[in-house]
Write a protein that holds these residues in place. Structure first.
Motif, PDB file in Angstrom:
ATOM      1  N   GLN A 226       0.810  -1.423  -0.078  1.00 19.40           N
ATOM      2  CA  GLN A 226       0.001  -0.131   0.012  1.00 19.40           C
ATOM      3  C   GLN A 226       0.578   1.129   0.254  1.00 19.40           C
ATOM      4  O   GLN A 226       0.664   2.122  -0.518  1.00 19.40           O
ATOM      5  CB  GLN A 226      -0.676  -0.394   1.135  1.00 19.40           C
ATOM      6  CG  GLN A 226      -2.319  -1.130   1.282  1.00 19.40           C
ATOM      7  CD  GLN A 226      -2.942  -1.005   1.991  1.00 19.40           C
ATOM      8  OE1 GLN A 226      -2.299  -0.717   3.542  1.00 19.40           O
ATOM      9  NE2 GLN A 226      -4.117  -1.794   2.522  1.00 19.40           N
ATOM     10  N   ALA A 227       1.353   1.269   0.867  1.00 22.37           N
ATOM     11  CA  ALA A 227       2.662   2.655   0.755  1.00 22.37           C
ATOM     12  C   ALA A 227       3.335   2.279  -0.096  1.00 22.37           C
ATOM     13  O   ALA A 227       3.830   3.839  -0.946  1.00 22.37           O
ATOM     14  CB  ALA A 227       4.007   2.661   1.770  1.00 22.37           C
ATOM     15  N   LEU A 228       4.216   1.595  -0.493  1.00 24.32           N
ATOM     16  CA  LEU A 228       4.171   1.609  -2.780  1.00 24.32           C
ATOM     17  C   LEU A 228       3.776   2.249  -3.450  1.00 24.32           C
ATOM     18  O   LEU A 228       4.612   2.896  -4.118  1.00 24.32           O
ATOM     19  CB  LEU A 228       5.304   0.120  -2.549  1.00 24.32           C
ATOM     20  CG  LEU A 228       6.442  -0.390  -1.857  1.00 24.32           C
ATOM     21  CD1 LEU A 228       6.404  -1.765  -2.089  1.00 24.32           C
ATOM     22  CD2 LEU A 228       7.769   0.510  -2.542  1.00 24.32           C
ATOM     23  N   LEU A 229       2.341   2.319  -3.322  1.00 27.04           N
ATOM     24  CA  LEU A 229       1.614   2.567  -3.983  1.00 27.04           C
ATOM     25  C   LEU A 229       0.949   4.078  -4.064  1.00 27.04           C
ATOM     26  O   LEU A 229       1.371   4.846  -5.058  1.00 27.04           O
ATOM     27  CB  LEU A 229      -0.071   1.396  -3.847  1.00 27.04           C
ATOM     28  CG  LEU A 229      -0.108   0.068  -5.181  1.00 27.04           C
ATOM     29  CD1 LEU A 229      -0.768  -0.288  -4.456  1.00 27.04           C
ATOM     30  CD2 LEU A 229       0.192   0.091  -6.497  1.00 27.04           C
ATOM     31  N   VAL A 230       0.924   4.125  -2.969  1.00 28.03           N
ATOM     32  CA  VAL A 230       1.168   5.684  -2.451  1.00 28.03           C
ATOM     33  C   VAL A 230       2.682   6.667  -2.777  1.00 28.03           C
ATOM     34  O   VAL A 230       2.677   8.026  -3.738  1.00 28.03           O
ATOM     35  CB  VAL A 230       1.122   5.585  -1.117  1.00 28.03           C
ATOM     36  CG1 VAL A 230       1.195   7.587  -0.964  1.00 28.03           C
ATOM     37  CG2 VAL A 230      -0.555   5.387  -0.604  1.00 28.03           C
ATOM     38  N   GLU A 231       3.247   5.734  -3.182  1.00 28.09           N
ATOM     39  CA  GLU A 231       4.671   6.181  -3.334  1.00 28.09           C
ATOM     40  C   GLU A 231       5.313   6.530  -4.217  1.00 28.09           C
ATOM     41  O   GLU A 231       6.340   7.477  -5.058  1.00 28.09           O
ATOM     42  CB  GLU A 231       5.739   6.382  -2.108  1.00 28.09           C
ATOM     43  CG  GLU A 231       6.017   6.139  -0.637  1.00 28.09           C
ATOM     44  CD  GLU A 231       6.839   4.540  -0.036  1.00 28.09           C
ATOM     45  OE1 GLU A 231       7.759   4.299  -0.725  1.00 28.09           O
ATOM     46  OE2 GLU A 231       6.799   4.876   0.983  1.00 28.09           O
ATOM     47  N   HIS A 232       4.313   5.737  -5.800  1.00 23.55           N
ATOM     48  CA  HIS A 232       5.031   6.009  -6.772  1.00 23.55           C
ATOM     49  C   HIS A 232       4.253   5.533  -7.865  1.00 23.55           C
ATOM     50  O   HIS A 232       3.652   5.157  -8.664  1.00 23.55           O
ATOM     51  CB  HIS A 232       6.105   4.200  -6.442  1.00 23.55           C
ATOM     52  CG  HIS A 232       7.144   4.359  -6.255  1.00 23.55           C
ATOM     53  ND1 HIS A 232       8.358   4.949  -6.244  1.00 23.55           N
ATOM     54  CD2 HIS A 232       7.620   3.760  -5.193  1.00 23.55           C
ATOM     55  CE1 HIS A 232       9.048   5.343  -5.788  1.00 23.55           C
ATOM     56  NE2 HIS A 232       8.441   4.301  -4.549  1.00 23.55           N
ATOM     57  N   GLY A 233       3.098   6.256  -7.670  1.00 18.93           N
ATOM     58  CA  GLY A 233       2.247   6.703  -9.066  1.00 18.93           C
ATOM     59  C   GLY A 233       1.243   6.094  -9.285  1.00 18.93           C
ATOM     60  O   GLY A 233       0.766   5.704  -9.766  1.00 18.93           O
ATOM     61  N   GLU A 234       0.722   5.548  -7.581  1.00 22.17           N
ATOM     62  CA  GLU A 234      -0.236   4.813  -7.605  1.00 22.17           C
ATOM     63  C   GLU A 234       0.329   3.138  -8.995  1.00 22.17           C
ATOM     64  O   GLU A 234      -1.087   2.838  -9.074  1.00 22.17           O
ATOM     65  CB  GLU A 234      -2.056   4.836  -8.019  1.00 22.17           C
ATOM     66  CG  GLU A 234      -1.850   6.461  -6.939  1.00 22.17           C
ATOM     67  CD  GLU A 234      -3.678   6.563  -7.221  1.00 22.17           C
ATOM     68  OE1 GLU A 234      -4.248   6.599  -8.312  1.00 22.17           O
ATOM     69  OE2 GLU A 234      -3.854   7.491  -6.814  1.00 22.17           O
ATOM     70  N   ARG A 235       0.866   2.787  -8.692  1.00 23.12           N
ATOM     71  CA  ARG A 235       1.575   1.182  -9.605  1.00 23.12           C
ATOM     72  C   ARG A 235       2.661   0.619  -9.264  1.00 23.12           C
ATOM     73  O   ARG A 235       3.335   1.599  -8.241  1.00 23.12           O
ATOM     74  CB  ARG A 235       1.811   2.015 -11.391  1.00 23.12           C
ATOM     75  CG  ARG A 235       3.017   3.349 -11.464  1.00 23.12           C
ATOM     76  CD  ARG A 235       2.475   4.431 -12.350  1.00 23.12           C
ATOM     77  NE  ARG A 235       3.211   5.066 -12.575  1.00 23.12           N
ATOM     78  CZ  ARG A 235       2.861   6.435 -13.431  1.00 23.12           C
ATOM     79  NH1 ARG A 235       2.744   5.430 -14.497  1.00 23.12           N
ATOM     80  NH2 ARG A 235       4.123   7.566 -13.086  1.00 23.12           N
ATOM     81  N   MET A 236       2.151  -0.632  -9.295  1.00 27.61           N
ATOM     82  CA  MET A 236       3.999  -1.396  -8.496  1.00 27.61           C
ATOM     83  C   MET A 236       3.477  -2.292  -9.007  1.00 27.61           C
ATOM     84  O   MET A 236       2.481  -3.226  -9.684  1.00 27.61           O
ATOM     85  CB  MET A 236       3.666  -1.473  -6.706  1.00 27.61           C
ATOM     86  CG  MET A 236       4.661  -1.837  -6.411  1.00 27.61           C
ATOM     87  SD  MET A 236       6.294  -1.578  -7.099  1.00 27.61           S
ATOM     88  CE  MET A 236       6.476   0.774  -6.708  1.00 27.61           C
ATOM     89  N   ALA A 237       4.654  -2.961  -9.623  1.00 23.03           N
ATOM     90  CA  ALA A 237       4.687  -4.323 -10.093  1.00 23.03           C
ATOM     91  C   ALA A 237       5.139  -4.958  -8.697  1.00 23.03           C
ATOM     92  O   ALA A 237       5.992  -5.004  -8.895  1.00 23.03           O
ATOM     93  CB  ALA A 237       5.244  -3.976 -11.467  1.00 23.03           C
ATOM     94  N   VAL A 238       5.021  -6.515  -8.728  1.00 28.07           N
ATOM     95  CA  VAL A 238       5.905  -7.517  -8.473  1.00 28.07           C
ATOM     96  C   VAL A 238       6.358  -8.833  -9.265  1.00 28.07           C
ATOM     97  O   VAL A 238       5.603  -9.528  -9.846  1.00 28.07           O
ATOM     98  CB  VAL A 238       5.397  -8.592  -7.110  1.00 28.07           C
ATOM     99  CG1 VAL A 238       5.644  -9.215  -6.282  1.00 28.07           C
ATOM    100  CG2 VAL A 238       3.905  -6.799  -6.376  1.00 28.07           C
ATOM    101  N   LEU A 239       7.672  -8.687  -9.543  1.00 24.86           N
ATOM    102  CA  LEU A 239       7.624  -9.522 -10.358  1.00 24.86           C
ATOM    103  C   LEU A 239       9.118 -10.567  -9.804  1.00 24.86           C
ATOM    104  O   LEU A 239       9.815  -9.965  -8.824  1.00 24.86           O
ATOM    105  CB  LEU A 239       9.274  -9.121 -11.804  1.00 24.86           C
ATOM    106  CG  LEU A 239       8.174  -8.203 -12.640  1.00 24.86           C
ATOM    107  CD1 LEU A 239       9.410  -7.286 -13.673  1.00 24.86           C
ATOM    108  CD2 LEU A 239       6.810  -8.264 -12.800  1.00 24.86           C
TER     109      LEU A 239
END
Lengths: 533, 278
Positions: A226-239
């Protein structure tokens, strides 16, 4: 409904030689054994001509060719698969997740036109199951390398700006602290009011925090995500090729009670509101992509979590269950990915990432061209019709109902990758490739759900095989089977579905034996090959 | 007839998977056709006969699936021998009447078929359906833009015609006989193939060079295979199935296997999974 069913379709797909081969094979299979009795001529036939049975849950799956992907991605995926001697399906699925990582949240696809309310975000969840030692890490690293490089370039570019704003914020915060103390100790109301205005000015002058952009992570908890989404423009990937995130989602580390909302909302792009004592997160359009490569054993472990299965999380994944190359690889062969393929892949991917830092309040919506929409609707209709009672996809309807949406997402990703961010509409070509890929993914999903125990009909069919094998029952009536397994088959309908599955997989043949003056008896004859140790 | 009997008969239809799209019964002891629930609009695949006696009885079935069932308000074992005998006699009479009527209708259709066949022109390979299916014309004719496929019995007598439009829509001459009839492509020598549709048959013939009999649909595969087995007792035969694996029960493969058992033939099934694997 599939449009491939007869030998004319086979000829058009695989050539007339495939038709001739199939007919010849049938003749050879039906030839009586020379050691058999002379009566054999009278009983030829298909009755004794059993094909190899497909044990439910172990169905063969087609490979996913790299040619489905756009030129530059397809070339790279093919080269990676060749270089690592892994099934192309792994590289194809990883490449799709990498594309989604670059494009999600910035674009959405609207099959019925840009003005329509129904849109699909471009987040994609892929999961490839391969055993340990099958070079999953090498494939993910090769395909995600340009993302890592881009992160580094951005980090270098922003280094001085980040240092400047961090210092300015630090000084500002310290100064505010000092002013706050002064305000508390102020001797008069006028002084306190003056200091309060200074604090306000300081707050307003404080520069916004700048972070080095992150495109993906490997292992993360739901809360940190959730924090990563807030910090990085509402987007994140898990590879990732580690099971950690998957086990976290399944609640393996939290007594089976993991917080799944962040994952579910990240797939659908629905607003996320978290207001807890220790953290707040308000995200309007979250975009979460997964590109996982795990061991089949991890998938099977997850089957024990009923909540995970019922949450719908599994239904959001596009599964690939390729056959492992382990044991068949040529250890003497060393083939490196050509530099021009690698460079082209990196530069085209970086071109897609251009402009990513400008965070728009809403993603740009891309429509589908009229022929593309028609093709997509035909596919959606085909899937819909198979999901009903006794349809081919009935047992995985929760997964297949999301497949047309996934096809639209993949079509948009393929179009954007081929044409670039300026693309106007999803073309027929991209949609045809996406639909073709989704069709190939169906048997993979059936295999995955079989492994996960999610396909109840497969489980029932496997139970019948076990019962028949244990008692060496080559032939039995449906009634006897139901009576012997009445705990499992309380209704005939459920037993019929399981028998139909056995029949489709050449594990058994079901026929009705007429009785004079009474209803016919439904007899089941098991494939004798199932009884060979 | 009581409402209970009416409902019981409709229930029997539903239990057999042949529920009516619009449940209405004509109670006159003659054969009626109806649209089965779930079938496409305009189709009349279901049939029934209902005799309104003191103890009503009837029969029903489907042209599509080949099902044929009987029904009586009272179980035959609960009837007196006289009642059972009376019911059997009536059913026998109904069957005979149906057979006689069918024979008359089919004979009229055969005459009509011959007239139309004579009037039609020899088809070229340029017909849109043939072009789309990438096959040649083998013994076909063209009548006002429609391909005409002759429907003949094992003795070569023309009984009916199949019409194939440019869009691939297939229809048969109304009332024409189809059971046990086929369209032959090539001359039998070492092997005989039997399949459902014309395009499939032409493809098999072009791919293998073996004579192929087009049986027109899954329900007719077995009667055709049996007729051909009687005509060619020693000739190896392959039933080339349609692999309807997306349809519950896979009717194409089921019918082919059934025909193979009856006619001592082998079964060839197109496998698309293997193609995808290539």
């Amino acid at each position: 409904m599939s449009d491939r069913s007869d030998f004319n379709d086979l000829a058009r797909v695989a050539g007339k030689s495939a038709v001739a081969a199939a007919v010849s094979a049938a003749v050879i299979d039906a030839k009586p054994d020379s050691h058999a009795s002379t009566d054999r001529e009278n009983v030829v036939s298909i009755g004794d001509n059993w094909p190899d049975p497909i044990i439910p849950g172990q169905m063969p799956v087609p490979d996913l060719p790299a040619s489905i992907l756009p030129t530059w991605v397809g070339r790279m995926a093919e080269a990676v698969a060749e270089s690592t001697q892994t099934p192309p399906a792994l590289a194809v699925m990883c490449a799709l997740s990498v594309l989604a990582t670059a494009l999600h949240r910035r674009f959405e696809v609207a099959p019925f036109g840009e003005e329509d309310e129904y849109t699909e975000p471009l987040s994609l969840w892929t999961l490839t199951a391969l055993p340990s030692g099958s070079r999953k890490t090498a494939v993910i690293n090769a395909l995600a390398a340009p993302l890592v490089h881009w992160e580094k370039l951005e980090r270098d570019r922003l280094r001085s700006e980040i240092a400047r704003t961090t210092t300015a914020r630090l000084v500002g915060k310290k100064r505010i602290e000092k002013l706050a103390k002064d305000a508390v100790n102020a001797e008069s109301d006028e002084d306190r009011e003056r200091i309060r205005k200074l604090i306000q000015e300081e707050e307003e002058a404080m520069p916004a925090e700048i972070r080095a952009p992150r495109l993906f992570t490997g292992d993360v908890t739901a809360e940190r995500l959730q924090a990563l989404l807030v910090e990085h423009g509402e987007r994140m990937a898990v590879l990732s090729d580690e099971a950690g995130i998957f086990l976290i989602m399944a609640g393996m580390y939290s007594g089976g009670m993991a917080s799944l909302d962040v994952f579910l909302q990240g797939h659908a792009g629905t607003p996320m509101r978290v207001d807890r004592a220790d953290r707040c997160a308000h995200i309007d359009k979250p975009a979460l992509t997964f590109g996982l490569a795990l061991q089949p054993g991890v998938l099977a472990d997850v089957a024990s979590s009923r909540r995970f299965r019922d949450s719908g999380l599994l239904a959001r994944f596009l599964f690939a269950m390729p056959e492992s190359n382990v044991g068949k690889r040529d250890v003497r062969r060393r083939w490196t990915i050509p530099s021009y393929v690698k460079n082209d892949y990196e530069s085209r991917l970086h071109a897609l990432l251009d402009g990513r830092q400008q965070i728009a309040s809403r993603p740009r919506v891309i429509g589908m061209s009229d022929p593309a929409r028609e093709l997509w609707l035909d596919f959606a209709d085909e899937i819909e019709k198979q999901q009903g009672e006794r349809g081919g996809l009935e047992s995985i309807a929760d997964w297949s109902s999301k497949l047309p949406g996934a096809a639209a997402r993949i079509a948009a990703l393929l179009e954007l990758a081929e044409v670039g961010p300026s693309t106007e509409a999803v073309s027929l070509d991209a949609t045809a490739k996406a639909v073709e890929l989704c069709r190939l993914l169906i048997p993979h999903a059936q295999a995955a759900f079989g492994l996960l125990g999610g396909d109840a009909t497969d489980t029932d069919a496997a139970a019948i095989i076990k019962w028949a094998r244990d008692g060496r029952r080559l032939s039995f009536s449906r009634r006897d089977c139901q009576k012997a397994m009445e705990g499992r088959f309380r209704s005939v309908a459920r037993l019929e579905k399981a028998l139909e599955r056995l029949s489709q997989s050449d594990s058994a043949r079901v026929n009705k034996v007429p009785n004079k003056g009474a209803p016919p008896t439904t007899m089941v004859r098991m494939n004798p090959k199932l009884f060979v140790d | 007839m009581s409402a209970a009997h009416h409902d019981a008969f409709l229930d029997a239809l539903a239990d057999a998977g042949l529920a009516m799209h619009k449940p209405t019964l004509e109670i006159d002891g003659t054969l009626h056709r109806y649209r089965v629930a779930g079938d496409k609009s305009g189709s009349l695949n279901g049939w029934y006969v209902f005799h309104d006696e003191a103890k009503p009885f009837g029969a029903f079935g489907s042209w599509k699936t080949g099902q044929s069932c009987t029904w009586s308000a009272e179980k035959p074992e609960r009837m007196t021998p006289a009642e059972r005998q009376a019911m059997a006699a009536r059913q026998q009479a109904a069957r005979a009447a149906l057979a006689a009527e069918t024979e008359r209708v089919q004979a009229a259709a055969a005459i009509r078929a011959m007239r139309l066949w004579d009037r039609a022109n020899v088809a070229s390979g340029a017909h849109p359906y043939l072009a789309r299916k990438q096959v040649q014309s083998y013994g076909l004719k063209d009548l006002r833009g429609q391909l005409v496929v002759p429907v003949r019995d094992a003795d070569g007598k023309l009984w009916s015609l199949q019409f194939i439009g440019a869009d691939g829509k297939k229809t048969f001459l109304t009332g024409g006989r189809k059971r046990g009839c086929y369209h032959a492509i090539g001359r039998p020598s070492s092997l005989l193939c039997v399949c459902e549709g014309y395009a499939t048959g032409a493809t098999i013939y072009e791919a293998t060079g073996h004579a192929t009999a087009v049986a027109f649909d899954a329900g007719n595969i077995k009667p055709v295979a049996v007729a051909l087995r009687a005509k060619f007792p020693a000739l190896p035969m392959v039933i080339c199935a349609d692999n309807d694996d997306q349809t519950p029960g896979n009717p194409g493969v089921t019918a082919a296997k059934d025909a193979a058992r009856a006619a001592r033939a082998a079964v060839a099934i197109p496998r698309f999974m293997e193609v995808a694997n290539v």
